[in-house]
Each structure stands twice: as C-alpha cells, then as structure tokens.
Design an enzyme around this catalytic site. Structure first.
Site, mmCIF file in Angstrom:
data_model
loop_
_atom_site.group_PDB
_atom_site.id
_atom_site.type_symbol
_atom_site.label_atom_id
_atom_site.label_comp_id
_atom_site.label_asym_id
_atom_site.label_seq_id
_atom_site.Cartn_x
_atom_site.Cartn_y
_atom_site.Cartn_z
ATOM 1 N N ASN A 9 0.852 -1.184 0.000
ATOM 2 C CA ASN A 9 0.000 0.000 0.000
ATOM 3 C C ASN A 9 0.895 1.244 0.000
ATOM 4 O O ASN A 9 1.649 1.466 0.948
ATOM 5 C CB ASN A 9 -0.893 -0.052 1.247
ATOM 6 C CG ASN A 9 -1.912 1.050 1.240
ATOM 7 O OD1 ASN A 9 -1.563 2.190 0.963
ATOM 8 N ND2 ASN A 9 -3.141 0.736 1.546
ATOM 9 N N GLU A 72 -8.598 0.552 -2.753
ATOM 10 C CA GLU A 72 -9.483 0.523 -1.589
ATOM 11 C C GLU A 72 -10.343 1.778 -1.635
ATOM 12 O O GLU A 72 -9.834 2.866 -1.909
ATOM 13 C CB GLU A 72 -8.663 0.539 -0.302
ATOM 14 C CG GLU A 72 -7.683 -0.601 -0.186
ATOM 15 C CD GLU A 72 -6.665 -0.380 0.929
ATOM 16 O OE1 GLU A 72 -5.919 -1.333 1.211
ATOM 17 O OE2 GLU A 72 -6.604 0.725 1.493
HETATM 18 N N1 PXP Z 1 -5.835 -3.196 3.817
HETATM 19 C C1 PXP Z 1 -6.811 -2.263 3.856
HETATM 20 C C2 PXP Z 1 -8.169 -2.635 3.352
HETATM 21 C C3 PXP Z 1 -6.555 -0.955 4.329
HETATM 22 O O1 PXP Z 1 -7.548 -0.044 4.380
HETATM 23 C C4 PXP Z 1 -5.237 -0.634 4.727
HETATM 24 C C5 PXP Z 1 -4.918 0.763 5.184
HETATM 25 O O2 PXP Z 1 -5.164 1.654 4.162
HETATM 26 C C6 PXP Z 1 -4.254 -1.628 4.649
HETATM 27 C C7 PXP Z 1 -4.583 -2.901 4.212
HETATM 28 C C8 PXP Z 1 -2.835 -1.369 5.018
HETATM 29 O O3 PXP Z 1 -2.738 -1.079 6.378
HETATM 30 P P1 PXP Z 1 -1.357 -0.590 6.982
HETATM 31 O O4 PXP Z 1 -1.051 0.727 6.333
HETATM 32 O O5 PXP Z 1 -1.645 -0.470 8.441
HETATM 33 O O6 PXP Z 1 -0.336 -1.629 6.650
#
Ligand code: PXP
Length: 266
Positions: A9, A72
């Site tokens: 991400n 997302e």
């Molecule tokens: N998966 C989803 C659906 C999310 O909304 C997020 C955060 O945007 C993440 C994964 C990744 O989370 P992190 O940034 O805490 O690794």
C-alpha cells in the site's frame, strides 16, 4: 500452504507529498521498485477526503503499473463511478470516517447500498473484496452480495501485539485502554483474536471466497497471520513506508517478503 502474495500500500508516499502540497515524493516512482523487490500488487486507497492519494494518482498508477492494482475505497458513488470507468484489477470496499486516523474497523455488510455497488463493480469486470472484521455474518453477507473475496481486518490483532510487546504506550490513542490491561489478559485477547482470524479464514474459504488480510502488519507481527493457510494475500502499507525512510523502499519490501517466507517455512 498456498502462495501468499504481497500487496504494498503506497498511500503514505502521497501522505508525505500532500504534507507540502508539491509534487514529491511521487507514488509513481514506487511502481518499478515494488516490481523489482518482488511485490505482487500495488494497493492504493482513494479516500473521500483525498488526504493522500489523489484522482490523478489513480489515473497515473493505473496507466503505468505492470503489477495488478487494488483500489481501496468507501461506498461513495462518485468514487465507485471513477473506479468502474478505470477498471483496476480489484476494488476493496472499506468503511471510512472523516475523523479517523486510519481505517478503524471492518465494513458493516448490512448496509443495503452495498448490493448495488458490488453489482456495479462486478459488471465492470472488477474483482471485489470486502474489508471486514473476522465474523461469520459479514463473511456470509459478502458471499451473498457477490464479492469474490474478503480482506480480514488485522488491526485489532496488531494493536494487541503492540500493547504486549512495547512499553510506554500510554500516549497512544489507538490503543485506548489496552495499556491498563495486564499481560495475561492481553495474551488471552491476542490469542482469541488470532483464533477468530483463523476461523474466519477457514469459514470464508469453505464458501469459496478468496481470503486476504491487512492492517497494522509489519515484519515482527506478521508470522501468525502468514501461517493461516487459507490467506492468499497480505496488504501492508504503513510499516513498509515507515521502514523505507531508513533502509529504502526496496529493502523494506524485501524485509517483509523474508518474514513471510520464514513464517511459512517455520
Ligand atoms: N488493507 C486495507 C483494506 C486498508 O484499508 C489498509 C490501510 O489503508 C491496509 C490494508 C494497510 O494497512 P497498513 O497501512 O496499516 O499496513
């Protein structure tokens, strides 16, 4: 054990850029690094408040990424229309609150508007996942509404892990009253949450849903999640971008991939 893919991400590259409202750092520059490091997917979150990723990032990333793109998004008609028009590989529906620091919990699958949204995305040939808490009801509703997969919210697991393994956390709002909880209780809460994630993964797979997981995962805490055999993809953002400040993005991704590999072997 099935292959476990890594979606990186890259929102927080844009967070840093937006802090100055200029052009650098540009998330587009991360794409080739993700690929070289061995990531399997680019994940971005187009938030309604546009606090990090902007509409032009979505267009640029979709144009230039040789990896599949997972967007997302909240169930916002304007954003869903944009996604349907641009056709990424996957859309992950997430809950969103304006005032939250990050996505705080799973999607409320009882929202009647989700039916139409999932149908719209599917009609545009976009794979759909729902970002949910590990409960059977949300999994059944995801299946009934036509999602291809679920992403299990690992935020509670990650917070419990943090509360157990680090000291002096009383200033962290995120952990609410966890820092007042004794070690034994925290250990039990962590184990219960892990059991819920395992059971949810098994149940979702039994309904023929793909199972992903994410939120708050890092090189230290991911092993028990990576060992859940039904999970085929982890989406990790904050910890990778944070670590990349010190060791570079490529090595930060490799560190995560190494942890995944070790977990799966061990
Ligand atoms: N998966 C989803 C659906 C999310 O909304 C997020 C955060 O945007 C993440 C994964 C990744 O989370 P992190 O940034 O805490 O690794």
């Amino acid at each position: 054990m099935q292959k476990l893919d890594l979606g990186v991400n890259i929102d927080h590259i844009a967070t840093l850029r937006q802090a100055r409202q200029i052009t650098q750092p540009d998330p587009i520059q991360a794409l080739s690094i993700l690929k070289q490091a061995g990531a399997n997917q680019v994940t971005i979150h187009l938030r309604e408040d546009r606090r990090h990723i902007q509409d032009y990032d979505v267009l640029n990333i979709l144009k230039h990424s040789s990896l599949p793109v997972n967007i997302e998004c909240a169930n916002s008609p304007e954003i869903i229309d944009l996604i349907c028009a641009k056709r990424p590989f996957k859309a992950t529906l997430v809950p969103e609150k304006r005032e939250e620091v990050t996505t705080e919990g799973g999607l409320d699958m009882r929202n009647p508007a989700l039916n139409l949204t999932i149908a719209k995305l599917k009609k545009s040939n976009i794979k759909v996942a729902t970002f949910i808490n590990p409960d059977e009801n949300s999994i059944e509703l995801s299946k009934a509404l036509g999602a291809d997969g679920i992403e299990l919210h690992t935020g509670t697991y990650a917070n419990l892990y943090l509360a157990l393994n680090e000291q002096n956390l009383s200033h962290l709002n995120l952990l609410k009253n966890l820092h007042h909880t004794d070690k034994k209780t925290l250990e039990k809460m962590l184990q219960d949450e892990l059991d819920s994630l395992k059971n949810a993964a098994k149940f979702a797979k039994s309904l023929d849903l793909e199972v992903y997981a994410g939120h708050g995962l890092d090189a230290r805490n991911l092993a028990p999640i990576a060992k859940i055999p039904e999970i085929s993809e982890l989406n990790i953002g904050h910890s990778i971008i944070a670590r990349s400040i010190f060791i570079g993005l490529k090595d930060a991704i490799k560190e995560i991939l190494d942890s995944i590999q070790k977990a799966q072997k061990g």
